[in-house]
Design a protein around this motif. Sequence first.
Motif, PDB file in Angstrom:
ATOM      1  N   GLN A 197       0.835  -1.203   0.000  1.00 39.48           N
ATOM      2  CA  GLN A 197       0.000   0.000   0.000  1.00 39.48           C
ATOM      3  C   GLN A 197       0.873   1.257   0.000  1.00 39.48           C
ATOM      4  OE1 GLN A 197      -3.247  -0.489  -0.581  1.00 39.48           O
ATOM      5  NE2 GLN A 197      -3.084   1.691  -1.024  1.00 39.48           N
ATOM      6  N   GLN A 198       1.973   1.207   0.752  1.00 45.21           N
ATOM      7  CA  GLN A 198       2.880   2.361   0.786  1.00 45.21           C
ATOM      8  C   GLN A 198       3.540   2.561  -0.582  1.00 45.21           C
ATOM      9  OE1 GLN A 198       5.852   2.284   3.955  1.00 45.21           O
ATOM     10  NE2 GLN A 198       6.765   4.208   3.262  1.00 45.21           N
ATOM     11  N   VAL A 199       3.940   1.456  -1.204  1.00 42.59           N
ATOM     12  CA  VAL A 199       4.552   1.574  -2.542  1.00 42.59           C
ATOM     13  C   VAL A 199       3.562   2.225  -3.501  1.00 42.59           C
ATOM     14  CG1 VAL A 199       5.458   0.298  -4.527  1.00 42.59           C
ATOM     15  CG2 VAL A 199       6.020  -0.469  -2.210  1.00 42.59           C
ATOM     16  N   LEU A 200       2.322   1.727  -3.494  1.00 36.59           N
ATOM     17  CA  LEU A 200       1.324   2.237  -4.439  1.00 36.59           C
ATOM     18  C   LEU A 200       1.000   3.707  -4.148  1.00 36.59           C
ATOM     19  CD1 LEU A 200      -0.910  -0.962  -4.465  1.00 36.59           C
ATOM     20  CD2 LEU A 200       0.512  -0.136  -6.352  1.00 36.59           C
ATOM     21  N   ASP A 201       0.890   4.050  -2.858  1.00 34.38           N
ATOM     22  CA  ASP A 201       0.622   5.451  -2.499  1.00 34.38           C
ATOM     23  C   ASP A 201       1.762   6.346  -2.969  1.00 34.38           C
ATOM     24  OD1 ASP A 201      -1.751   4.753  -1.338  1.00 34.38           O
ATOM     25  OD2 ASP A 201      -0.999   4.814   0.734  1.00 34.38           O
ATOM     26  N   VAL A 207       3.184  10.382  -9.454  1.00 31.00           N
ATOM     27  CA  VAL A 207       2.461  10.635 -10.709  1.00 31.00           C
ATOM     28  C   VAL A 207       1.709  11.968 -10.622  1.00 31.00           C
ATOM     29  CG1 VAL A 207       0.552   9.814 -12.165  1.00 31.00           C
ATOM     30  CG2 VAL A 207       2.310   8.205 -11.365  1.00 31.00           C
ATOM     31  N   GLN A 208       1.103  12.223  -9.456  1.00 25.69           N
ATOM     32  CA  GLN A 208       0.393  13.513  -9.289  1.00 25.69           C
ATOM     33  C   GLN A 208       1.350  14.691  -9.474  1.00 25.69           C
ATOM     34  OE1 GLN A 208      -1.229  13.200  -5.351  1.00 25.69           O
ATOM     35  NE2 GLN A 208      -2.721  11.655  -5.997  1.00 25.69           N
ATOM     36  N   HIS A 209       2.627  14.453  -9.252  1.00 25.51           N
ATOM     37  CA  HIS A 209       3.606  15.531  -9.378  1.00 25.51           C
ATOM     38  C   HIS A 209       4.438  15.414 -10.652  1.00 25.51           C
ATOM     39  CE1 HIS A 209       2.281  16.074  -5.293  1.00 25.51           C
ATOM     40  NE2 HIS A 209       2.747  17.313  -5.393  1.00 25.51           N
ATOM     41  N   GLY A 210       3.883  14.731 -11.635  1.00 25.59           N
ATOM     42  CA  GLY A 210       4.483  14.778 -12.973  1.00 25.59           C
ATOM     43  C   GLY A 210       5.404  13.625 -13.335  1.00 25.59           C
ATOM     44  N   LEU A 237       2.886  -7.056  -7.462  1.00 26.64           N
ATOM     45  CA  LEU A 237       3.125  -5.639  -7.155  1.00 26.64           C
ATOM     46  C   LEU A 237       3.359  -4.854  -8.448  1.00 26.64           C
ATOM     47  CD1 LEU A 237       3.721  -3.465  -4.906  1.00 26.64           C
ATOM     48  CD2 LEU A 237       6.126  -4.017  -5.257  1.00 26.64           C
ATOM     49  N   LEU A 238       4.174  -5.440  -9.312  1.00 22.55           N
ATOM     50  CA  LEU A 238       4.487  -4.801 -10.593  1.00 22.55           C
ATOM     51  C   LEU A 238       3.220  -4.487 -11.380  1.00 22.55           C
ATOM     52  CD1 LEU A 238       7.174  -4.195 -11.988  1.00 22.55           C
ATOM     53  CD2 LEU A 238       7.111  -6.481 -12.950  1.00 22.55           C
ATOM     54  N   ALA A 243      -0.803  -0.488 -13.168  1.00 23.60           N
ATOM     55  CA  ALA A 243      -2.211  -0.140 -13.383  1.00 23.60           C
ATOM     56  C   ALA A 243      -2.523   1.298 -12.954  1.00 23.60           C
ATOM     57  CB  ALA A 243      -3.099  -1.120 -12.617  1.00 23.60           C
ATOM     58  N   ILE A 244      -1.567   1.987 -12.382  1.00 24.63           N
ATOM     59  CA  ILE A 244      -1.847   3.348 -11.895  1.00 24.63           C
ATOM     60  C   ILE A 244      -1.990   4.310 -13.080  1.00 24.63           C
ATOM     61  CG2 ILE A 244      -0.803   5.303 -10.646  1.00 24.63           C
ATOM     62  CD1 ILE A 244       0.261   3.199  -8.629  1.00 24.63           C
ATOM     63  N   ASP A 245      -3.109   5.003 -13.132  1.00 24.36           N
ATOM     64  CA  ASP A 245      -3.367   5.960 -14.219  1.00 24.36           C
ATOM     65  C   ASP A 245      -2.328   7.062 -14.208  1.00 24.36           C
ATOM     66  OD1 ASP A 245      -5.551   4.777 -15.232  1.00 24.36           O
ATOM     67  OD2 ASP A 245      -7.014   6.012 -14.148  1.00 24.36           O
ATOM     68  N   GLY A 246      -1.903   7.448 -15.378  1.00 18.72           N
ATOM     69  CA  GLY A 246      -0.958   8.565 -15.478  1.00 18.72           C
ATOM     70  C   GLY A 246       0.485   8.119 -15.459  1.00 18.72           C
ATOM     71  N   LEU A 247       0.732   6.874 -15.037  1.00 15.08           N
ATOM     72  CA  LEU A 247       2.099   6.337 -15.083  1.00 15.08           C
ATOM     73  C   LEU A 247       2.257   5.655 -16.442  1.00 15.08           C
ATOM     74  CD1 LEU A 247       4.684   5.832 -13.315  1.00 15.08           C
ATOM     75  CD2 LEU A 247       3.768   3.547 -12.912  1.00 15.08           C
TER      76      LEU A 247
END
Length: 478
Positions: A197-201, A207-210, A237-238, A243-247
Amino acid sequence: MTLSLVRKTQEAELQGQLARRVYIETMGCQMNVYDSERMAEALGRHAYVTTTDIERADLIVINTCSIRDRVEHKVLSMLGSLRKLKDHNPDLVLCVAGCVAQQVGQGLLARVPHLDLVIGPDQIASLPDLVAGARDRQQRQAATEFVHRKDYAFPELLAPDDGRATSFVTVMKGCNKVCSFCIVPFTRGREVSKPSQQVLDEVRLLVQHGVREVTLLGQNVNSYGKDRKEELDFAQLLRQVAAIDGLWRVRFTTSHPVDCTDALVEAFARVPKLMPFFHLPIQSGSEAVLRGMRRAHGVDDYLQKIEKLRALAPHVALSTDIIVGFPGETDADFQLTLDLLARVRYTSLYAFMYSARPGTTAAQLPDDVPLAVKKARLAQVLALQDQMSQAWLAGFQDQEVEVLFEGRSRAGDSGPNSLLGQLDGPPQVTGRTPQNVPVNVAATDPEALATWPGRLGRVRIDRVHPHSFSGTLLGFVA
Ligand code: SF4
């Protein structure tokens, strides 16, 4: 980070606050680069800003690495040259961090009377308190205790404010392997996985910061999660990170072949955001040498994994690590290494001459390969690899590739680790291909240096250099 922190220094000074300055010298691997950033962040919460001017620093941290030979000597010599600064400014705090600090500990304080602090990699979160103790109470100390895995908390990652397009994210620390030549298990301790969860956060925050590309970091990321029953494994995990949007891009380093699972190999074929570059250290092509190294795998099982990968994802560029001149390595053993390199056809590699690290099992073996032989073997490995790398790179001539732009290029086409190869002429913007090759593109647009980083461009490769490309921007994809 530097530009924004310099700006913050100026702002703090304009507001009449006296910001303290920290100069951090980082040696060694990506893990140390990551640790240095966390140190800067931890100190940043206590009114420290980073400086690139060592003479104006209130705190100097040398973040050391013990992978290379004679690094302790280098650290002592650097500390010797800092003596003058300390004489001139008795309030200056000198700190040695990282793997040499962990290894030598109190011994460094005994040998360098003007050194204030020695801290191991587990003590980054305590750095501000330790520095305050050294500064305010003149407490010289070596803080090198390992934090028990149950109590270990990964230093919090702060939002970057420097416009970076790529970032490291550590997913675990330490290593449970017992490779006989390696000091890492002694300097970084047992494996501890960062909660997923920490990795994903952290990735979402980046990503929010570019940030558009992350490299997941660990000494052996393939064994991620094995120390936590309820955790994801590394392949899972990979996939969740991807799956994170914007990455747009995901990479990882580094891997031990034993823990390289089918699911991880399959991810190269099934996870489009996973970039086609895989660093999988083998160290030697000889079974006998691998046994002496206690690598816990043989050549055949390694090659089976490579074959599986090539069958599923033939476009993946492979790199590796090679050690020449390990104790007992014969000419025949060495020939097996050359045969392996020719068979796998890596696109790049890191090769080293063996040298004993005090405290390791291999250090008890006779270092019986003469230096001249080690040098000759190293030269042969590099020459063979150069031929194969050049042939592979030449295949990109006039091809179109996707490049994630990172920023202004620096000087030097200096090898697989190099960010870029700057040539004479107009400013160049640098980025990397999916296979991790640096590409320089002339900044024809005056705004390019400000607007290209963080964008994905289509680039035609015009020139192939020993470890990089130059190209022309054809257009942006994103
Ligand atoms: S896998 Fe082996 S070489 Fe890599 S960090 Fe662990 S002990 Fe060292």
